[in-house]
Motif scaffolding. Structure first.
Motif, PDB file in Angstrom:
ATOM      1  N   TYR A 131      21.643  23.623  18.804  1.00  0.00           N
ATOM      2  CA  TYR A 131      21.887  23.313  20.220  1.00  0.00           C
ATOM      3  C   TYR A 131      22.929  22.216  20.393  1.00  0.00           C
ATOM      4  O   TYR A 131      22.704  21.207  21.041  1.00  0.00           O
ATOM      5  N   PHE A 132      24.091  22.423  19.764  1.00  0.00           N
ATOM      6  CA  PHE A 132      25.225  21.498  19.875  1.00  0.00           C
ATOM      7  C   PHE A 132      24.866  20.073  19.460  1.00  0.00           C
ATOM      8  O   PHE A 132      25.325  19.098  20.042  1.00  0.00           O
ATOM      9  N   GLY A 133      24.007  19.923  18.457  1.00  0.00           N
ATOM     10  CA  GLY A 133      23.647  18.606  17.945  1.00  0.00           C
ATOM     11  C   GLY A 133      22.357  18.046  18.506  1.00  0.00           C
ATOM     12  O   GLY A 133      21.791  17.113  17.960  1.00  0.00           O
ATOM     13  N   VAL A 134      21.868  18.608  19.595  1.00  0.00           N
ATOM     14  CA  VAL A 134      20.637  18.107  20.217  1.00  0.00           C
ATOM     15  C   VAL A 134      19.405  18.571  19.433  1.00  0.00           C
ATOM     16  O   VAL A 134      18.397  17.873  19.393  1.00  0.00           O
ATOM     17  N   GLY A 135      19.495  19.720  18.775  1.00  0.00           N
ATOM     18  CA  GLY A 135      18.361  20.281  18.036  1.00  0.00           C
ATOM     19  C   GLY A 135      17.836  19.346  16.968  1.00  0.00           C
ATOM     20  O   GLY A 135      16.624  19.146  16.831  1.00  0.00           O
ATOM     21  N   ALA A 136      18.739  18.745  16.209  1.00  0.00           N
ATOM     22  CA  ALA A 136      18.329  17.823  15.139  1.00  0.00           C
ATOM     23  C   ALA A 136      17.636  16.599  15.718  1.00  0.00           C
ATOM     24  O   ALA A 136      16.621  16.142  15.190  1.00  0.00           O
ATOM     25  N   LYS A 137      18.171  16.088  16.801  1.00  0.00           N
ATOM     26  CA  LYS A 137      17.552  14.916  17.451  1.00  0.00           C
ATOM     27  C   LYS A 137      16.169  15.276  17.993  1.00  0.00           C
ATOM     28  O   LYS A 137      15.226  14.492  17.878  1.00  0.00           O
ATOM     29  N   MET A 138      16.048  16.470  18.579  1.00  0.00           N
ATOM     30  CA  MET A 138      14.752  16.916  19.092  1.00  0.00           C
ATOM     31  C   MET A 138      13.747  17.071  17.956  1.00  0.00           C
ATOM     32  O   MET A 138      12.601  16.640  18.070  1.00  0.00           O
ATOM     33  N   LEU A 139      14.182  17.673  16.851  1.00  0.00           N
ATOM     34  CA  LEU A 139      13.295  17.887  15.718  1.00  0.00           C
ATOM     35  C   LEU A 139      12.843  16.558  15.121  1.00  0.00           C
ATOM     36  O   LEU A 139      11.660  16.363  14.844  1.00  0.00           O
ATOM     37  N   MET A 184       9.027  15.223  14.960  1.00  0.00           N
ATOM     38  CA  MET A 184       8.440  14.812  13.685  1.00  0.00           C
ATOM     39  C   MET A 184       7.847  13.412  13.802  1.00  0.00           C
ATOM     40  O   MET A 184       6.736  13.162  13.340  1.00  0.00           O
ATOM     41  N   LYS A 185       8.586  12.517  14.437  1.00  0.00           N
ATOM     42  CA  LYS A 185       8.112  11.141  14.616  1.00  0.00           C
ATOM     43  C   LYS A 185       6.855  11.122  15.476  1.00  0.00           C
ATOM     44  O   LYS A 185       5.887  10.420  15.182  1.00  0.00           O
ATOM     45  N   GLU A 186       6.851  11.927  16.540  1.00  0.00           N
ATOM     46  CA  GLU A 186       5.711  12.021  17.446  1.00  0.00           C
ATOM     47  C   GLU A 186       4.452  12.510  16.725  1.00  0.00           C
ATOM     48  O   GLU A 186       3.343  12.083  17.024  1.00  0.00           O
ATOM     49  N   LYS A 187       4.645  13.411  15.758  1.00  0.00           N
ATOM     50  CA  LYS A 187       3.517  13.984  15.010  1.00  0.00           C
ATOM     51  C   LYS A 187       3.240  13.229  13.707  1.00  0.00           C
ATOM     52  O   LYS A 187       2.482  13.682  12.868  1.00  0.00           O
ATOM     53  N   ASN A 188       3.883  12.074  13.537  1.00  0.00           N
ATOM     54  CA  ASN A 188       3.707  11.248  12.339  1.00  0.00           C
ATOM     55  C   ASN A 188       4.133  11.952  11.051  1.00  0.00           C
ATOM     56  O   ASN A 188       3.501  11.781  10.011  1.00  0.00           O
TER      57      ASN A 188
END
Length: 96
Positions: free
Chosen positions: A20-28, A32-36
């Motif tokens: 998603y134009f670079g947003v996908g990695a940030k979202m993932l 990941m951080k949210e789910k520890n």
């Protein structure tokens, strides 16, 4: 040309077709951080601490024009024969 298009670190890796134009990695990473879930960098560090050996495929590296100095530190380079010879000594091996 390949070096210019390749990410400079694991922090900049795209998320496959769902980048998603670079947003996908940030979202993932955020999910990941949210789910520890540990980051890629932390998992690599933990693997090294546990004695995991990582062997980069020399043929793929040559085809893509990646020099050994561009790889993450502590990574070994070898061909298919090296990988198979070492994997026979191991209880578990992954080919990714």
């Amino acid at each position: 040309m390949m070096a210019l298009m390749s990410p400079r670190s694991s922090q900049m890796l795209p998320v496959s077709k769902m980048n998603y134009f670079g947003v996908g990695a940030k979202m993932l990473r955020s999910m990941m951080k949210e789910k520890n879930v540990s980051s890629l960098e932390n998992m690599i560090s933990l693997a090294r601490d546990l004695g995991v050996r990582m062997i980069a495929c020399e043929m793929s590296r040559d085809v893509m024009g990646i020099s050994e100095s561009e790889l993450v530190g502590g990574l070994e380079c070898g061909g298919v024969a090296t990988f198979f010879a070492e994997s026979l000594k191991s209880r578990t091996s992954l080919f990714i």
